[in-house]
Design a protein around this motif. Structure first.
Motif, PDB file in Angstrom:
ATOM      1  N   GLY A  67       0.827  -1.197   0.000  1.00  0.00           N
ATOM      2  CA  GLY A  67       0.000   0.000   0.000  1.00  0.00           C
ATOM      3  C   GLY A  67       0.860   1.245   0.000  1.00  0.00           C
ATOM      4  O   GLY A  67       2.046   1.212   0.367  1.00  0.00           O
ATOM      5  N   GLY A  68       0.276   2.352  -0.442  1.00  0.00           N
ATOM      6  CA  GLY A  68       0.991   3.621  -0.424  1.00  0.00           C
ATOM      7  C   GLY A  68       2.185   3.673  -1.347  1.00  0.00           C
ATOM      8  O   GLY A  68       3.071   4.515  -1.194  1.00  0.00           O
ATOM      9  N   GLY A  69       2.226   2.751  -2.350  1.00  0.00           N
ATOM     10  CA  GLY A  69       3.352   2.713  -3.279  1.00  0.00           C
ATOM     11  C   GLY A  69       4.459   1.759  -2.872  1.00  0.00           C
ATOM     12  O   GLY A  69       5.529   1.754  -3.486  1.00  0.00           O
ATOM     13  N   TYR A  70       4.195   0.910  -1.877  1.00  0.00           N
ATOM     14  CA  TYR A  70       5.231   0.001  -1.364  1.00  0.00           C
ATOM     15  C   TYR A  70       4.694  -1.433  -1.299  1.00  0.00           C
ATOM     16  O   TYR A  70       3.496  -1.659  -1.206  1.00  0.00           O
ATOM     17  N   ASP A  71       5.629  -2.398  -1.331  1.00  0.00           N
ATOM     18  CA  ASP A  71       5.294  -3.814  -1.231  1.00  0.00           C
ATOM     19  C   ASP A  71       6.255  -4.463  -0.233  1.00  0.00           C
ATOM     20  O   ASP A  71       7.436  -4.087  -0.167  1.00  0.00           O
ATOM     21  N   PHE A  72       5.762  -5.422   0.523  1.00  0.00           N
ATOM     22  CA  PHE A  72       6.621  -6.081   1.509  1.00  0.00           C
ATOM     23  C   PHE A  72       7.774  -6.843   0.864  1.00  0.00           C
ATOM     24  O   PHE A  72       8.758  -7.161   1.537  1.00  0.00           O
ATOM     25  N   MET A  73       7.674  -7.113  -0.439  1.00  0.00           N
ATOM     26  CA  MET A  73       8.741  -7.843  -1.137  1.00  0.00           C
ATOM     27  C   MET A  73       9.751  -6.906  -1.802  1.00  0.00           C
ATOM     28  O   MET A  73      10.577  -7.351  -2.598  1.00  0.00           O
ATOM     29  N   ASP A  74       9.687  -5.627  -1.490  1.00  0.00           N
ATOM     30  CA  ASP A  74      10.581  -4.653  -2.128  1.00  0.00           C
ATOM     31  C   ASP A  74      12.048  -4.850  -1.770  1.00  0.00           C
ATOM     32  O   ASP A  74      12.931  -4.359  -2.467  1.00  0.00           O
ATOM     33  N   GLY A  75      12.304  -5.513  -0.664  1.00  0.00           N
ATOM     34  CA  GLY A  75      13.695  -5.764  -0.295  1.00  0.00           C
ATOM     35  C   GLY A  75      14.279  -4.729   0.637  1.00  0.00           C
ATOM     36  O   GLY A  75      15.506  -4.543   0.659  1.00  0.00           O
ATOM     37  N   ASN A  76      13.431  -4.063   1.422  1.00  0.00           N
ATOM     38  CA  ASN A  76      13.943  -3.085   2.391  1.00  0.00           C
ATOM     39  C   ASN A  76      12.986  -2.931   3.558  1.00  0.00           C
ATOM     40  O   ASN A  76      11.792  -3.254   3.467  1.00  0.00           O
ATOM     41  N   VAL A  77      13.498  -2.410   4.652  1.00  0.00           N
ATOM     42  CA  VAL A  77      12.713  -2.220   5.879  1.00  0.00           C
ATOM     43  C   VAL A  77      11.726  -1.076   5.733  1.00  0.00           C
ATOM     44  O   VAL A  77      10.596  -1.130   6.249  1.00  0.00           O
ATOM     45  N   ASN A  78      12.120  -0.043   5.017  1.00  0.00           N
ATOM     46  CA  ASN A  78      11.278   1.145   4.868  1.00  0.00           C
ATOM     47  C   ASN A  78       9.904   0.811   4.288  1.00  0.00           C
ATOM     48  O   ASN A  78       8.889   1.402   4.693  1.00  0.00           O
ATOM     49  N   SER A  79       9.847  -0.125   3.353  1.00  0.00           N
ATOM     50  CA  SER A  79       8.566  -0.494   2.752  1.00  0.00           C
ATOM     51  C   SER A  79       7.608  -1.047   3.794  1.00  0.00           C
ATOM     52  O   SER A  79       6.409  -0.750   3.781  1.00  0.00           O
ATOM     53  N   PHE A  80       8.111  -1.856   4.715  1.00  0.00           N
ATOM     54  CA  PHE A  80       7.270  -2.371   5.797  1.00  0.00           C
ATOM     55  C   PHE A  80       6.655  -1.225   6.597  1.00  0.00           C
ATOM     56  O   PHE A  80       5.453  -1.216   6.884  1.00  0.00           O
TER      57      PHE A  80
END
Length: 408
Positions: A67-80
């Motif tokens: 959500g909000g332009g991010y995915d949990f699989m993006d490979g970084n903590v910030n996305s979480f």
């Protein structure tokens, strides 16, 4: 958690038993310490006027990707962290971050990022443990998941994953695959929820899987077998099994699109609010404008198009993900599926809390439980979200901020 005492009054409190009109909820040290009728006197408390809105338990999303332009699989903590911050605006106070089918290395990396993010997450929806969706799926029911990574359960692999991280709350798999029953039994032995998903199983296979520990049907109807013919004979599928096995829980993407109103009504009629959990299954485009987006990792995920309130494959041949938010799920169940308010709320609070094993602390407005609360009007427009006694979202402040930005 806040050590300040808070009094929320003049609200319609949705309890497990009734709606208390013009009631008061008292919070102290992050817990609910009082639920009462009228405007109760509470000494030395910060007062919040609910202004006649509903006060409900915080929404619990068992299955969410982004959500909000991010995915949990993006490979970084910030996305979480950004996903958690996005969904509190829609009433979600707790969630199970969810993966997609991937290489083992990506899965282990995502689990590590979860562990780090869980320690840093103070302003977003709480994390209740990871949901691993795949990679043990039927390629015939791949949906928008990448079939390249789908495989049979491998004991060496899944034991390595479960040893690597104790943050796994649930794991979805196709029960008809070779080794899937052993996998389900192993998950059950560890207290991890085993769920059927992306499956071509017939009723008899699902029943055997249920007996082996698979107690939940992931995004019921979606990527799941129904009645089929094999050598001229009809067989009931996973959908029929979900209905026939009374003790099996189901989760549904109640956006009115993945499941249209007649199917929402059918699920409610047969399974009921106590066995049905509402999930968003939201992807990165949730809370963002329509248009192109990416399902999965931002660098090598699947390009999709968001239109008509849902994500689709670029050729428009199938859905490719949900852009639903928790408030939309509740609104849809009430307005389109004719479900009473209390039961619609149950489906996204106490039912998922029970399934996830956290009902002793979350899922209902009861003294002694976590002060996870959401305030909304009769159209389920969220005005405030509170997590463990801390106001993490206030629509009035958001409106003031936006107004200031426009003025400047």
């Amino acid at each position: 958690m806040s050590d300040k005492k808070i009094k929320i009054y003049n609200g319609n409190i949705i309890t497990p038993y009734r709606i208390i009109k013009n009631g008061t909820v008292v919070i102290a040290n992050g817990l609910i310490t009082g639920v009462m009728e009228g405007n109760a006197e509470v000494a030395d408390a910060i007062e919040i006027d609910a202004k006649g809105k509903y006060i409900a338990p915080g929404f619990i999303d068992m299955h969410i990707h982004g959500g909000g332009g991010y995915d949990f699989m993006d490979g970084n903590v910030n996305s979480f962290l950004k996903i958690a911050e996005t969904h509190v605006k829609y009433g979600t106070t707790a969630m199970c971050p969810t993966t997609l089918t991937s290489e083992l290395s990506n899965l282990l990396e995502t689990l590590e990022h979860y562990e780090q993010a869980n320690k840093l997450n103070t302003t977003g929806s709480q994390f209740l443990g990871m949901h691993l969706e795949g990679p043990y799926f039927s390629k015939n029911q791949s949906g928008a998941q990448d079939p390249r990574f789908m495989r049979d359960p491998d004991p060496i692999e899944y034991k390595k994953v479960l040893y690597h991280s104790h943050a796994i709350r649930r794991w979805s798999a196709a029960p008809e695959l070779k080794g899937a029953l052993e996998f389900g039994r192993y998950l059950k032995s560890l207290g991890v929820i085993a769920a059927i998903a992306h499956t071509d199983a017939i009723y008899e296979e699902v029943l055997e899987a249920f007996e082996s520990g698979y107690t939940l049907a992931t995004h019921f109807y979606s990527a799941m077998s129904g009645v089929s013919r094999r050598n001229a004979f009809r067989y009931a599928g996973a959908i029929e099994a979900g209905y026939l096995i009374d003790e099996m829980d189901v989760e549904i993407i109640a956006d009115g699109i993945h499941l249209p109103p007649p199917l929402l009504k059918l699920v409610y009629k047969i399974k009921g609010a106590s066995r049905t959990a509402l999930i968003t299954d939201a992807m990165r485009a949730t809370g963002m404008p329509p248009g192109k987006s990416i399902l999965g990792n931002i660098h090598d995920g699947l390009e999709v198009i968001v239109e008509d309130g849902v994500a689709k494959l670029m050729d428009r041949s199938a859905f490719a993900g949900s852009v639903a938010t928790a408030d939309r799920l509740v609104r849809t169940m009430i307005k389109d599926a004719d479900v009473p308010m209390m039961e619609a709320i149950q489906m996204i609070t106490s039912t998922p809390a029970r399934i996830l094993g956290v009902s002793n602390t979350k899922g209902s407005i009861v003294e002694g439980k976590d002060a996870d609360l959401v305030l909304f009007d009769s159209d389920i427009n969220i005005s405030m979200t509170i997590i463990q006694g801390v106001v993490v979202y206030n629509a009035d402040n958001e409106l003031q901020k936006n107004s200031l930005e426009i003025t400047v």
